[in-house]
Design an enzyme around this catalytic site. Structure first.
Site, PDB file in Angstrom:
ATOM      1  N   ASP A 179       1.252 -28.848   1.423  1.00 54.40           N
ATOM      2  CA  ASP A 179       2.240 -28.987   2.488  1.00 54.40           C
ATOM      3  C   ASP A 179       2.734 -27.609   2.899  1.00 54.40           C
ATOM      4  O   ASP A 179       3.556 -27.005   2.226  1.00 54.40           O
ATOM      5  CB  ASP A 179       3.388 -29.871   1.972  1.00 54.40           C
ATOM      6  CG  ASP A 179       4.500 -30.013   3.000  1.00 54.40           C
ATOM      7  OD1 ASP A 179       4.339 -29.484   4.121  1.00 54.40           O
ATOM      8  OD2 ASP A 179       5.505 -30.642   2.672  1.00 54.40           O
ATOM      9  N   GLU A 217      -1.867   3.083  -6.089  1.00 55.66           N
ATOM     10  CA  GLU A 217      -1.187   3.609  -7.288  1.00 55.66           C
ATOM     11  C   GLU A 217       0.186   2.949  -7.425  1.00 55.66           C
ATOM     12  O   GLU A 217       1.209   3.560  -7.115  1.00 55.66           O
ATOM     13  CB  GLU A 217      -0.962   5.118  -7.165  1.00 55.66           C
ATOM     14  CG  GLU A 217      -2.214   5.951  -7.003  1.00 55.66           C
ATOM     15  CD  GLU A 217      -1.832   7.419  -6.912  1.00 55.66           C
ATOM     16  OE1 GLU A 217      -1.521   8.012  -7.960  1.00 55.66           O
ATOM     17  OE2 GLU A 217      -1.806   7.953  -5.790  1.00 55.66           O
ATOM     18  N   GLU A 268       3.653   1.707  -8.870  1.00 52.57           N
ATOM     19  CA  GLU A 268       4.619   2.104  -9.900  1.00 52.57           C
ATOM     20  C   GLU A 268       5.598   0.946 -10.124  1.00 52.57           C
ATOM     21  O   GLU A 268       5.833   0.134  -9.234  1.00 52.57           O
ATOM     22  CB  GLU A 268       5.378   3.356  -9.448  1.00 52.57           C
ATOM     23  CG  GLU A 268       4.469   4.577  -9.332  1.00 52.57           C
ATOM     24  CD  GLU A 268       5.137   5.796  -8.691  1.00 52.57           C
ATOM     25  OE1 GLU A 268       4.696   6.907  -8.980  1.00 52.57           O
ATOM     26  OE2 GLU A 268       6.079   5.629  -7.893  1.00 52.57           O
ATOM     27  N   GLU A 301       5.941   7.331 -15.782  1.00 53.47           N
ATOM     28  CA  GLU A 301       6.315   8.081 -14.582  1.00 53.47           C
ATOM     29  C   GLU A 301       7.570   8.908 -14.827  1.00 53.47           C
ATOM     30  O   GLU A 301       8.077   8.962 -15.945  1.00 53.47           O
ATOM     31  CB  GLU A 301       6.491   7.127 -13.392  1.00 53.47           C
ATOM     32  CG  GLU A 301       5.276   7.089 -12.454  1.00 53.47           C
ATOM     33  CD  GLU A 301       4.960   8.451 -11.826  1.00 53.47           C
ATOM     34  OE1 GLU A 301       5.811   9.360 -11.854  1.00 53.47           O
ATOM     35  OE2 GLU A 301       3.829   8.610 -11.317  1.00 53.47           O
ATOM     36  N   GLU A 359       3.175   3.803 -14.266  1.00 60.07           N
ATOM     37  CA  GLU A 359       2.174   3.670 -13.199  1.00 60.07           C
ATOM     38  C   GLU A 359       0.847   3.259 -13.822  1.00 60.07           C
ATOM     39  O   GLU A 359       0.484   3.741 -14.884  1.00 60.07           O
ATOM     40  CB  GLU A 359       2.006   5.010 -12.465  1.00 60.07           C
ATOM     41  CG  GLU A 359       0.877   5.006 -11.439  1.00 60.07           C
ATOM     42  CD  GLU A 359       0.779   6.318 -10.659  1.00 60.07           C
ATOM     43  OE1 GLU A 359       1.818   6.825 -10.189  1.00 60.07           O
ATOM     44  OE2 GLU A 359      -0.350   6.835 -10.541  1.00 60.07           O
ATOM     45  N   HIS A 386       1.341   4.590  -3.535  1.00 63.28           N
ATOM     46  CA  HIS A 386       0.470   5.397  -2.686  1.00 63.28           C
ATOM     47  C   HIS A 386      -0.807   4.601  -2.428  1.00 63.28           C
ATOM     48  O   HIS A 386      -1.300   3.929  -3.328  1.00 63.28           O
ATOM     49  CB  HIS A 386       0.078   6.709  -3.380  1.00 63.28           C
ATOM     50  CG  HIS A 386       1.257   7.577  -3.733  1.00 63.28           C
ATOM     51  ND1 HIS A 386       1.166   8.644  -4.593  1.00 63.28           N
ATOM     52  CD2 HIS A 386       2.549   7.533  -3.328  1.00 63.28           C
ATOM     53  CE1 HIS A 386       2.358   9.221  -4.707  1.00 63.28           C
ATOM     54  NE2 HIS A 386       3.216   8.569  -3.947  1.00 63.28           N
ATOM     55  N   ARG A 400       2.571  17.739  -1.663  1.00 63.57           N
ATOM     56  CA  ARG A 400       2.914  16.343  -1.903  1.00 63.57           C
ATOM     57  C   ARG A 400       4.237  15.941  -1.260  1.00 63.57           C
ATOM     58  O   ARG A 400       4.769  14.871  -1.553  1.00 63.57           O
ATOM     59  CB  ARG A 400       2.936  16.049  -3.412  1.00 63.57           C
ATOM     60  CG  ARG A 400       1.558  16.056  -4.038  1.00 63.57           C
ATOM     61  CD  ARG A 400       1.610  15.908  -5.545  1.00 63.57           C
ATOM     62  NE  ARG A 400       0.269  16.043  -6.141  1.00 63.57           N
ATOM     63  CZ  ARG A 400      -0.427  15.032  -6.649  1.00 63.57           C
ATOM     64  NH1 ARG A 400       0.076  13.828  -6.666  1.00 63.57           N
ATOM     65  NH2 ARG A 400      -1.625  15.246  -7.153  1.00 63.57           N
ATOM     66  N   GLU A 437      -4.565   9.774   1.584  1.00 59.71           N
ATOM     67  CA  GLU A 437      -3.561   9.099   0.758  1.00 59.71           C
ATOM     68  C   GLU A 437      -2.266   8.940   1.558  1.00 59.71           C
ATOM     69  O   GLU A 437      -1.622   9.933   1.905  1.00 59.71           O
ATOM     70  CB  GLU A 437      -3.271   9.923  -0.509  1.00 59.71           C
ATOM     71  CG  GLU A 437      -2.197   9.305  -1.398  1.00 59.71           C
ATOM     72  CD  GLU A 437      -1.735  10.227  -2.528  1.00 59.71           C
ATOM     73  OE1 GLU A 437      -1.766  11.472  -2.345  1.00 59.71           O
ATOM     74  OE2 GLU A 437      -1.334   9.713  -3.582  1.00 59.71           O
ATOM     75  N   ARG A 491       1.522   7.936   1.473  1.00 65.10           N
ATOM     76  CA  ARG A 491       2.416   7.989   0.323  1.00 65.10           C
ATOM     77  C   ARG A 491       3.724   7.214   0.471  1.00 65.10           C
ATOM     78  O   ARG A 491       4.500   7.132  -0.469  1.00 65.10           O
ATOM     79  CB  ARG A 491       2.720   9.463   0.000  1.00 65.10           C
ATOM     80  CG  ARG A 491       1.456  10.235  -0.355  1.00 65.10           C
ATOM     81  CD  ARG A 491       1.687  11.732  -0.416  1.00 65.10           C
ATOM     82  NE  ARG A 491       2.713  12.109  -1.364  1.00 65.10           N
ATOM     83  CZ  ARG A 491       2.513  12.226  -2.675  1.00 65.10           C
ATOM     84  NH1 ARG A 491       1.326  12.006  -3.192  1.00 65.10           N
ATOM     85  NH2 ARG A 491       3.506  12.576  -3.460  1.00 65.10           N
TER      86      ARG A 491
HETATM   87  P1  ADP Z   1      -3.092  10.978  -7.288  1.00 67.17           P
HETATM   88  O1  ADP Z   1      -3.641  12.359  -7.490  1.00 67.17           O
HETATM   89  O2  ADP Z   1      -2.314  10.815  -6.050  1.00 67.17           O
HETATM   90  O3  ADP Z   1      -2.369  10.503  -8.525  1.00 67.17           O
HETATM   91  P2  ADP Z   1      -5.720   9.912  -7.876  1.00 67.17           P
HETATM   92  O4  ADP Z   1      -6.563  11.100  -7.636  1.00 67.17           O
HETATM   93  O5  ADP Z   1      -5.378   9.600  -9.293  1.00 67.17           O
HETATM   94  O6  ADP Z   1      -4.361  10.020  -7.067  1.00 67.17           O
HETATM   95  O7  ADP Z   1      -6.480   8.660  -7.186  1.00 67.17           O
HETATM   96  C1  ADP Z   1      -5.861   7.457  -6.996  1.00 67.17           C
HETATM   97  C2  ADP Z   1      -6.760   6.419  -6.367  1.00 67.17           C
HETATM   98  O8  ADP Z   1      -7.725   6.933  -5.439  1.00 67.17           O
HETATM   99  C3  ADP Z   1      -7.568   5.621  -7.391  1.00 67.17           C
HETATM  100  O9  ADP Z   1      -7.281   4.259  -7.190  1.00 67.17           O
HETATM  101  C4  ADP Z   1      -9.008   5.961  -7.018  1.00 67.17           C
HETATM  102  O10 ADP Z   1      -9.935   4.944  -7.391  1.00 67.17           O
HETATM  103  C5  ADP Z   1      -8.868   6.110  -5.531  1.00 67.17           C
HETATM  104  N1  ADP Z   1     -10.065   6.639  -4.845  1.00 67.17           N
HETATM  105  C6  ADP Z   1     -11.015   7.485  -5.299  1.00 67.17           C
HETATM  106  N2  ADP Z   1     -11.985   7.673  -4.372  1.00 67.17           N
HETATM  107  C7  ADP Z   1     -11.647   6.900  -3.289  1.00 67.17           C
HETATM  108  C8  ADP Z   1     -12.243   6.643  -2.020  1.00 67.17           C
HETATM  109  N3  ADP Z   1     -13.381   7.218  -1.630  1.00 67.17           N
HETATM  110  N4  ADP Z   1     -11.606   5.784  -1.186  1.00 67.17           N
HETATM  111  C9  ADP Z   1     -10.466   5.195  -1.534  1.00 67.17           C
HETATM  112  N5  ADP Z   1      -9.862   5.402  -2.722  1.00 67.17           N
HETATM  113  C10 ADP Z   1     -10.437   6.246  -3.593  1.00 67.17           C
HETATM  114 MG    MG Z   2      -1.110   8.729  -9.591  1.00 61.63          MG
HETATM  115 MG    MG Z   3      -0.697   9.673  -5.456  1.00 60.35          MG
HETATM  116 MG    MG Z   4       3.060   8.132  -9.338  1.00 57.15          MG
HETATM  117 MG    MG Z   5      -3.837  11.446 -10.152  1.00 57.43          MG
END
Ligand code: ADP
Ligand code: MG
Ligand code: MG
Ligand code: MG
Ligand code: MG
Length: 443
Positions: free
Chosen positions: A52, A131, A133, A188, A195, A244, A315, A332, A334
């Site tokens: 439903d 990522e 948290e 974290e 995380e 992120h 960052r 990325e 954020r």
């Molecule tokens: P941070 O440095 O911000 O902590 P990381 O380098 O640890 O981030 O990476 C976080 C995420 O990026 C992971 O989930 C990883 O699998 C992902 N990742 C790696 N390569 C790719 C890609 N080509 N496309 C999308 N995500 C990716």
């Molecule tokens: Mg991280």
């Molecule tokens: Mg990150």
């Molecule tokens: Mg973090």
């Molecule tokens: Mg990292």
């Protein structure tokens, strides 16, 4: 697909599965279940399970309430934990269909599939790595959640300071048993904050993974006598919890964001994707940061982004380009936080990026300075805008952005905006402790 109907029936039999939870996500990102018994599994796999829809927030009106659940066979997973009595419990993630056999436009998973269809027509596959948290808090003597942390750990601290480590280890083990590839898990910055990063996957799979991740984390934390919360900013003065989102597009098996001849190793497609994300970031905030509390995290000084900018190095920017190149080339974003509906959030990010590609939107110059420490004059000079300051402003910006609105579709827009209006009105009419502290004796 990975599994056939017969595979699933066999697995369920072999593992003594007694109940199957048919899962889907509502517009606000809450995972819903319709539990069926093993006897009904075959019917369920034949798309015969009805529910439903009028009892689900924002789904339908009473007069059009019947909805069908079509399970995605590949999402069949047996929970690694068991109820005290009886056999195992499994789940299937479902798409919601109308009685006349059409994907229901109010179903977030359908919204993401629509966006992915457009990417596919342009020759792209989207990969996403999140990522998320979260905080682990103590329960009080009645078993209710508190905001008391059980540790004083900090970033990357090791036990015995990190008392959440046992809980986190169990969470990681449960996730791995359910097929997740956990790449990293750590304490974290804030006390009690953790995380867990899992490996990137195609967009739809990652959205399913995020939804699964949140309820698994809560369930396992509870077994350890802790409450896991994905509320973005539970404690004033401490870092909040974000999520992120790393994203990339692949074409013919190759990363479409990578160009070895470019100064930064990014392709035109990559730059335009960044341009699209930045153009739509303000309107998308209502989806990527959908709660009142989301905006208490998005303030300067706590590692959360506030300003619309991108950078290959720092960052403090909204968008960071991690150093990896080749197939690891990615963008990325954020600002998203884990209160976002993962299906809707990924859908709008993708559509923003595709808009950038289609319209060849050039991103502004990258910002290498720390924006938090930049003067207002310098920010104005560089044309750096900021994210909306609250959900009400975010919804207003969403209502003005045709690309993001069309990504969500009329049904989701209508119900989402109405729900946020109620939330905002409830919130803005409260009298907070801060007001009492500031005004009660002063006036
Ligand atoms: P941070 O440095 O911000 O902590 P990381 O380098 O640890 O981030 O990476 C976080 C995420 O990026 C992971 O989930 C990883 O699998 C992902 N990742 C790696 N390569 C790719 C890609 N080509 N496309 C999308 N995500 C990716
Ligand atoms: Mg991280
Ligand atoms: Mg990150
Ligand atoms: Mg973090
Ligand atoms: Mg990292």
């Amino acid at each position: 697909s990975k599994y056939s109907k017969e595979d699933i029936l066999k697995m369920a039999e072999e593992k003594n599965v007694k109940f199957i939870r048919m899962q889907f996500t509502d517009i606000l990102g809450i995972v819903k279940n319709v539990a069926i018994t093993a006897k009904q599994l075959e019917d369920a796999l034949d798309n015969k399970i009805m529910f439903d829809g009028s009892s689900i927030d924002g789904f339908t009106r009473i007069q059009e309430s019947d909805m069908y659940l079509r399970p995605d066979y590949d999402t069949f997973t047996i929970f690694p934990w068991r109820p005290e009595e009886g056999g195992a419990v499994a789940r299937l993630i479902c798409d919601v269909y109308t009685p006349d056999g059409k994907p229901f436009s109010g179903g977030p998973r359908n919204v993401l599939k629509e966006a992915l269809k457009e990417a596919d027509e342009m020759g792209f596959d989207m990969n996403v790595g999140p990522e998320p948290e979260f905080f682990l808090f103590q329960l009080d003597e009645n078993g209710d959640a508190t905001t008391k942390t059980h540790d004083d750990g900090g970033y990357f601290d090791l036990g015995p300071i990190d008392k959440g480590i046992n809980a986190r280890r169990s969470i990681v083990l449960a996730l791995e048993e359910m097929g997740f590839e956990v790449e990293a898990s750590h304490h974290e910055v804030a006390p009690g904050q953790h995380e867990i990063d899992f490996k990137y996957a195609p967009a739809l799979k990652t959205a399913d993974n995020i939804a699964t991740f949140k309820f698994v984390t809560k369930a396992i934390a509870h077994e350890h006598g802790l409450h896991a919360t994905f509320m973005p900013k539970p404690i004033f003065g401490e870092n909040g919890s974000g999520m992120h989102v790393h994203q990339s597009l692949f074409k013919d098996g190759e990363n479409a964001f990578y160009d070895e001849d470019d100064r930064l190793g990014l392709s035109k497609t990559g730059y335009h994707y960044i341009g699209g994300l930045l153009k739509h970031a303000k309107a998308m905030a209502a989806i990527t940061n959908p709660s009142i509390n989301s905006y208490k995290r998005l303030v300067p000084g706590y590692e959360a982004p506030v300003y619309l900018s991108w950078s290959s190095a720092n960052r403090s920017a909204l968008i960071r380009i991690p150093a990896a190149r080749g197939n690891g080339t990615r963008v990325e974003l954020r600002n998203p936080d884990p209160t976002a509906n993962p299906y809707l959030a990924i859908a709008v990010m993708l559509k923003a990026g595709l808009d950038g590609i289609k319209n060849e939107i050039e991103p502004p110059k990258e910002v290498l300075e720390n924006i938090y420490e930049m003067s207002l004059e310098r920010k104005n000079e560089l044309g750096i805008e900021s994210l909306p300051g609250n959900i009400n402003d975010a919804v207003k910006l969403l209502l003005k952005d045709e690309v993001i609105k069309s990504a969500l579709g009329e049904h989701v827009m209508e119900h989402f905006v109405a729900a946020k209006k109620v939330e905002w009105d409830e919130y803005r009419t409260q009298v907070s402790q801060w007001e009492l502290d500031s005004y009660l004796t002063k006036f």
